[in-house]
Motif scaffolding. Structure first.
Motif, short mmCIF file in Angstrom:
data_model
loop_
_atom_site.label_atom_id
_atom_site.label_comp_id
_atom_site.label_asym_id
_atom_site.label_seq_id
_atom_site.Cartn_x
_atom_site.Cartn_y
_atom_site.Cartn_z
N ILE A 1 0.86 -1.18 0.00
CA ILE A 1 0.00 0.00 0.00
C ILE A 1 0.90 1.23 0.00
CG2 ILE A 1 -1.81 1.22 1.29
CD1 ILE A 1 -2.76 -1.45 0.47
N PHE B 1 5.21 -0.76 -1.91
CA PHE B 1 4.42 -0.35 -3.07
C PHE B 1 5.32 -0.02 -4.25
CE2 PHE B 1 2.86 3.31 -5.51
CZ PHE B 1 1.86 2.67 -6.20
N MET B 2 6.42 0.71 -3.98
CA MET B 2 7.29 1.09 -5.09
C MET B 2 7.89 -0.13 -5.76
SD MET B 2 7.09 4.24 -5.52
CE MET B 2 8.37 4.33 -6.79
N TYR C 1 5.29 -1.50 -7.86
CA TYR C 1 5.07 -0.59 -8.99
C TYR C 1 6.00 -0.93 -10.15
CZ TYR C 1 6.13 3.56 -11.72
OH TYR C 1 6.40 4.40 -12.76
N PHE D 1 5.15 -4.39 -11.72
CA PHE D 1 3.93 -4.34 -12.53
C PHE D 1 4.20 -3.60 -13.84
CE2 PHE D 1 0.85 -4.51 -8.66
CZ PHE D 1 1.29 -5.79 -8.41
N LEU D 2 4.92 -2.49 -13.74
CA LEU D 2 5.20 -1.71 -14.94
C LEU D 2 5.97 -2.54 -15.95
CD1 LEU D 2 4.97 1.01 -16.34
CD2 LEU D 2 7.14 1.65 -15.32
N ILE E 1 3.72 -4.88 -17.71
CA ILE E 1 2.87 -4.22 -18.70
C ILE E 1 3.70 -3.87 -19.94
CG2 ILE E 1 1.69 -2.04 -19.16
CD1 ILE E 1 0.41 -2.25 -16.47
N GLU E 2 4.93 -3.40 -19.70
CA GLU E 2 5.78 -3.02 -20.83
C GLU E 2 6.12 -4.21 -21.71
OE1 GLU E 2 8.11 0.84 -18.98
OE2 GLU E 2 9.24 -0.95 -19.49
N HIS F 1 4.19 -6.78 -22.14
CA HIS F 1 2.95 -7.41 -22.61
C HIS F 1 2.63 -8.73 -21.94
CE1 HIS F 1 3.05 -4.25 -25.55
NE2 HIS F 1 4.27 -4.62 -25.88
N VAL G 1 0.19 -9.80 -14.90
CA VAL G 1 0.17 -8.60 -14.07
C VAL G 1 -1.18 -8.49 -13.35
CG1 VAL G 1 -0.65 -6.91 -15.75
CG2 VAL G 1 0.88 -6.20 -13.97
N LEU G 2 -2.23 -8.96 -14.00
CA LEU G 2 -3.54 -8.92 -13.34
C LEU G 2 -3.55 -9.87 -12.14
CD1 LEU G 2 -6.28 -7.57 -13.63
CD2 LEU G 2 -7.07 -9.60 -14.81
N ALA H 1 -1.50 -8.35 -9.37
CA ALA H 1 -2.14 -7.22 -8.70
C ALA H 1 -3.27 -7.70 -7.80
CB ALA H 1 -2.66 -6.23 -9.73
N LEU H 2 -4.06 -8.64 -8.28
CA LEU H 2 -5.21 -9.06 -7.49
C LEU H 2 -4.79 -9.82 -6.23
CD1 LEU H 2 -7.85 -9.96 -10.19
CD2 LEU H 2 -7.84 -8.06 -8.60
N ILE I 1 -2.76 -8.91 -4.22
CA ILE I 1 -2.56 -7.96 -3.12
C ILE I 1 -3.74 -8.02 -2.16
CG2 ILE I 1 -2.41 -5.49 -2.57
CD1 ILE I 1 -0.85 -5.06 -5.03
N VAL I 2 -4.92 -8.35 -2.70
CA VAL I 2 -6.12 -8.32 -1.86
C VAL I 2 -6.09 -9.39 -0.76
CG1 VAL I 2 -8.62 -8.41 -1.88
CG2 VAL I 2 -7.42 -7.23 -3.70
#
Lengths: 542, 525
Positions: free
Chosen positions: A442, A448-449, A452, A455-456, A459-460, A462, A467-468, A471-472, A474-475
């Motif tokens: 968080i 978090f960094m 970050y 994840f980036l 995404i870069e 592809h 990445v999804l 990210a999920l 984290i919950v």
């Protein structure tokens, strides 16, 4: 006055010795502790910790000074290119020394309560650190393996250091058996690499594997019937007749087999699913400062080794193994996060959570390597370095709170033991909250960094599905980290005593929380540090 | 003074944070000191935000009071603040409701008062930060940071099922926001950059860059952001966290949750989602259809569920689902009326529902129950309360001369311009709204006093009056003379509609006979 003996030493220190000076200093301090320990009375044993701490400072100073010649003259090699000092090493050595220093600070009071204040403990901490530094600086399979074993053997002993505690003994035995097993697999993989390249230098192995790859292609084409394979057959006839007999399938398979063996050995060391079974038991049984050390430093060191090997040896075949690593990463995320939800022992919970962190770092490896060679994806490379840095400090901090809870008459490892921590010690509860938020990722925290960047990079390059998933997860992670918070903040305190923080513990916690928050609120210097590690440009030049 | 004028947004943003830090140094036992300090900083937070309105002079740049300094140069994140008319209204709503929420806690909170006020003030900073950030990275930090104090406000000072409600709130919102984070990162990565320049998180730049994206990419980005905002708003079917969180939270928490937090979702829709809509075509109409249908379901379903509630607070919580449905309906009608009405309705909802939660808080403090069946005939012992409560109920259900009417009417007008069916379903929600609110009022206030415990309930005291009267004043102001509010938002609304739905103005002009084309419309080419 000229003393030949002394000048020999100074010559040595200016030459090959310079590249291993930080390690030499640590070793000398470790040996010094073993000698001095005899002369200290039972009440003075804590002085060993002071000596060990000074040792890490000396070594850190040397590492800091080495940065200048590296900046001006480039990487330094020593011992026939088997040890290398480069920004990659300096970055990781800094991390190991920081972790070691923090663990020393956290150990003093803990060992006093456990009545195990022994000099060997601190000496072994330093020896483990030496091993880790060689894991990061080795550019030769032998050096790397020796570093790994130096670290691992020290850890086996340290894990079982609470001789009177059954859990500690059990953890140690489990660690030895599985650790030896994984080292064996790793060594087997190394033997394949040697067999394929006739060298133990990872730079040479890397180029040999690259040539082998071309050869495998040529042989495979030459085995095609008719006109298609004819030019290659003639070429082989002319240049390398012996290769006509090679089996093309085997030629392609052997490097992959070597990769799989090496990777499995390393996945054992970093505790990635499905090679993680030792981790929860070892984490739970080991003395908590050693749990911290195993979790933080040994993992970081194993990642340093893994990156060094992947970058130099397996870089050409990256597109073949990237999905294997991605699979391991997703499995680690899944298993680590889901198993952590039901834990009631905080150390065990953090063990599973650290497995999920390995998943994130491995996803960083996937992101970093998902570009056409020889370089790496910038964000991914930075992400791995930043994540490891954040991980070292936030995990140390989280365990440090558990260590502070350890008082006479209270183990402090169960979730129930945390009940009402906020009333008993507001400072510890606030620190715990910050570390948990950071572990969950968080903002504005270091954790978090790290996420970050990773994840980036995904995404870069592809990888939308990866990445999804990342990210999920984290919950659920937040859910179990906040189970700890619920106990510490929202439950009523029972009979438990107020935890008393020693000043050494306070310093360690202060450093950990400072880095965790600073790297989140003002990440600029830390991103520069992650860039300095130069993972992205890194490959052995010689 | 110059410093204050140049950094007014930072001052507004960090005043509550300074208060929180100062509160840290007050000893834990000094309950009165916490209350006073908390209230001082609540009022101060509102006072420093007043110059925003006084100095409001929109120039050619859509955003005023901008501050822009480097924060993390290596990744291109900046500390960039700025507000347009829409965010100005929301910032004012935040500081105003924050002040009232802090005042309303005076006698309700007796345990851990120090932490309580610290968390309320931290929350305040987080919420203002969301509305004033013009940098996606900064925005995301505030968006997430705000969850933590809210979690503790519900978890520590809430009622019986507080732990469940708190973690549910946190996890739901987090699930949406991590997906939004991926959306932000994708936007950051795909936005065109000049060669050699570092990428940027700057909101206006990125949203402008997004116009060059292909439609499928825009659709993906739209959905990534949509989930975060839809959960926050909350839209049906993402609303299930809301009844629990609102019901279990302490009064001030509910006021802030309903009054401000939900608006972060609608604000996100207006600021970020609309520019990400794909160009006019089947993709866009499918998205619009989905969102509008969900809004209409939310309006009607929320209202129907309200009719069935036994717990006053839960009823008001569900009424938020219905009212926020109007807001999203107005936004995605993509007409100036719909959008302007939606913004105004967000403010109205903050005022009316905030006040309704205060009303429930008043009763709860006296009787420690929120069950409707426990009350009845309260108009006899509490006449002033009855009057205040009636005005607020009427304002919430959309009675002319009060604020709710203006908002809902404008939204329905905007929806009607696009589709008569949308407006019809929306009107059904208005009718049901009148039903559940008046029925609630009747059951609680009218008839004989049913419970002996209610016979001698004290009427509103001065402090409670002080929390409610300003809200009633605003309700009348907006209801009778909404022009200054519309004047603030007209310009941003027009520029958004012009960008998102350029056909609208052309079609409107075509409908009018040439002589009657108003000057403003005639200018558009």
């Amino acid at each position: 006055m000229h003393i030949s003996f002394l000048s020999a030493i100074t010559d040595y220190l200016r030459g090959d010795g310079a590249v291993i000076l930080p390690e030499v200093q640590l070793t000398l301090f470790g040996l010094g502790i073993l000698l001095i320990d005899f002369t200290l009375g039972a009440k003075e044993r804590y002085l060993n910790a002071g000596l060990a701490f000074v040792g890490t400072l000396f070594s850190a100073y040397t590492v800091w000074k080495l940065r200048l010649p590296v900046a001006t003259n480039g990487s330094r090699y020593g011992f026939h290119d088997s040890v290398i000092v480069d920004p990659f090493f300096l970055f990781f050595a800094g991390l190991f020394l920081a972790a070691t220093a923090l663990v020393i600070l956290l150990s003093v009071k803990f060992l006093e309560i456990e009545q195990e204040q022994e000099g060997e403990y601190y000496a072994l901490l330093l020896f483990a650190c030496v091993g880790m530094m060689f894991m990061a600086s080795g550019s030769d399979l032998i050096v790397m393996f020796l570093g790994l074993e130096t670290m691992a053997l020290s850890f086996y002993v340290l894990t079982g250091f609470l001789r009177r505690d059954k859990r500690s003994n059990e953890a140690s035995l489990k660690y030895v058996l599985l650790g030896a097993f994984s080292s064996g697999i790793l060594a087997y993989g190394f033997s394949f690499l040697y067999g394929l390249s006739a060298s133990t230098n990872i730079g040479l192995i890397g180029s040999a594997l690259g040539q082998l790859r071309q050869l495998a292609h040529v042989v495979a084409v030459s085995h095609l019937s008719g006109a298609q394979g004819e030019p290659m057959r003639q070429m082989l006839q002319r240049d390398l007749p012996i290769a006509q007999n090679f089996d093309p399938v085997l030629l392609q398979l052997l490097p992959i087999l070597a990769f799989v063996l090496v990777a499995v050995g390393l996945f054992f060391k970093v505790a990635a699913v499905p090679f993680h079974q030792w981790a929860p038991d070892v984490y739970e049984g080991a003395p908590t400062p050693i749990t911290t050390y195993v979790s933080v430093a040994s993992k970081t060191a194993s990642f340093a080794l893994l990156l060094r090997l992947f970058l130099n040896v397996f870089t050409v075949s990256r597109m073949e193994w990237i999905y294997l690593v991605a699979g391991i990463a997703v499995a680690s995320l899944t298993w680590g996060n889901l198993a952590a939800i039901t834990q009631t022992n905080v150390k065990r919970l953090l063990a599973y959570s650290s497995i999920s962190h390995v998943g994130y770092i491995l996803l960083g490896v996937v992101g970093a390597f998902s570009v056409e060679g020889p370089g790496l994806n910038q964000a991914g490379a930075k992400g791995i370095a930043f994540y490891l840095l954040a991980y070292v400090f936030m995990t140390t901090g989280a365990f440090a709170v558990i260590i502070v809870l350890r008082q006479k008459g209270l183990i402090g490892e169960e979730l129930e033991d945390l009940n009402g921590l906020y009333q008993r010690s507001p400072a510890a509860a606030v620190l715990l909250l910050i570390f948990m938020l950071s572990l969950a990722g968080i903002p504005p925290t270091a954790g978090f960094m790290g996420k970050y960047f990773i994840f980036l990079s995904l995404i870069e390059t592809h990888h939308p599905v990866l990445v999804l998933i990342a990210a999920l997860y984290i919950v659920p992670a937040l859910y179990y980290y906040f189970r700890i918070i619920v106990h510490a903040w929202l439950k009523q305190p029972g009979e438990a005593p107020r935890p008393v923080m020693s000043s050494a513990q306070a310093v360690a916690l202060g450093v950990a929380v400072f880095v965790t928050l600073a790297a989140g609120l003002y990440p600029e210097p830390f991103t520069r540090l992650a860039e300095y590690a130069q993972l992205a440009q890194y490959a052995l030049g010689r | 003074m110059d410093f204050f004028a140049n950094h007014i947004l930072s001052v507004v943003l960090f005043t509550p944070l300074v208060g929180a830090i100062l509160l840290l140094f007050i000893p834990r036992e000094a309950e009165m000191a916490h209350k006073i300090a908390g209230n001082i900083f609540g009022v101060l937070g509102f006072l420093v935000s007043i110059p925003l309105v006084r100095w409001w002079k929109p120039g050619p740049d859509p955003f005023s009071f901008q501050e822009n300094v480097a924060w993390i140069p290596t990744i291109g994140a900046r500390y960039h603040l700025g507000i347009d008319g829409i965010s100005l209204l929301l910032v004012m709503l935040t500081t105003f409701l924050g002040m009232i929420a802090i005042l309303s806690s005076w006698s309700a909170i007796h345990q851990r008062t120090k932490e309580y006020y610290i968390l309320l003030l931290l929350l305040q900073t987080g919420m203002i930060g969301v509305f004033v950030s013009l940098d996606f990275f900064l925005f995301y930090v505030f968006w997430e940071v705000m969850l933590v104090p809210m979690y503790f406000l519900i978890g520590v000072w809430g009622s019986d099922r507080r732990l469940y409600a708190a973690i549910k709130f946190f996890l739901y919102t987090l699930a949406g926001s991590v997906v939004m984070l991926l959306g932000i990162l994708a936007l950051y990565f795909y936005a065109p950059v000049e060669p050699g320049a570092t990428r940027t998180f700057d909101v206006p730049t990125l949203l402008k860059g997004a116009q060059t994206f292909s439609d499928p990419l825009k659709v993906w980005l739209f959905w990534a952001f949509f989930f975060a905002f839809a959960i926050k708003v909350p839209m049906f079917p993402f609303h299930t966290w809301l009844p629990d969180a609102h019901t279990e939270a302490p009064t001030a928490g509910s006021v802030i949750l309903a009054g401000v937090l939900l608006k972060m979702g609608t604000y996100g829709f207006i600021r970020f989602s609309l520019p990400l809509l794909p160009a006019d075509g089947p993709m866009r109409s499918r998205i619009i259809q989905v969102v509008i249908v969900l809004s209409l379901i939310g309006i009607v379903y929320g209202a129907l569920v309200c009719l069935m509630q036994k717990d006053m607070k839960r009823l008001i919580a569900y009424s938020s689902v219905s009212h926020l449905g109007f807001c999203t309906l107005g936004i995605f009608a993509l007409t100036p009326n719909g959008l302007a009405g939606s913004v105004l309705q967000q403010i109205n909802h903050g005022i009316s529902t905030g006040a309704l939660f205060l009303i429930v808080g008043v009763l709860y403090e006296r009787r420690h129950t929120r069950l409707i069946s426990e009350f009845g005939g309260l108009a006899t012992p509490m006449p002033n309360f009855a009057a205040v409560y009636l005005i607020i109920s009427l304002s919430s259900l959309g009675m002319p001369l009060l604020n709710g009417f203006i908002g809902e009417f404008t939204i329905l007008q905007g929806a009607f311009q696009v589709s008569k069916a949308w407006a019809a379903w929306g009107t059904l929600g208005v009718i049901l709204g009148a039903a559940y609110l008046l029925w609630l009022y009747q059951r609680v206030m009218f008839g004989p006093v049913t419970q002996p415990a209610n016979e001698h309930l004290p009427d509103l005291n001065l402090r409670e009056m002080a929390t409610l009267i300003p809200l009633i004043f605003l309700a009348f102001w907006i209801g009778i003379y909404p022009k200054p509010f519309f004047a603030l938002i007209d310009k941003p609304v027009e520029s958004i509609v012009r960008q998102v739905n350029p056909n609208f103005y052309q079609m409107e002009r075509a409908k009018l006979p040439p002589a009657e084309v108003p000057a403003a419309m005639a200018e558009t080419k």
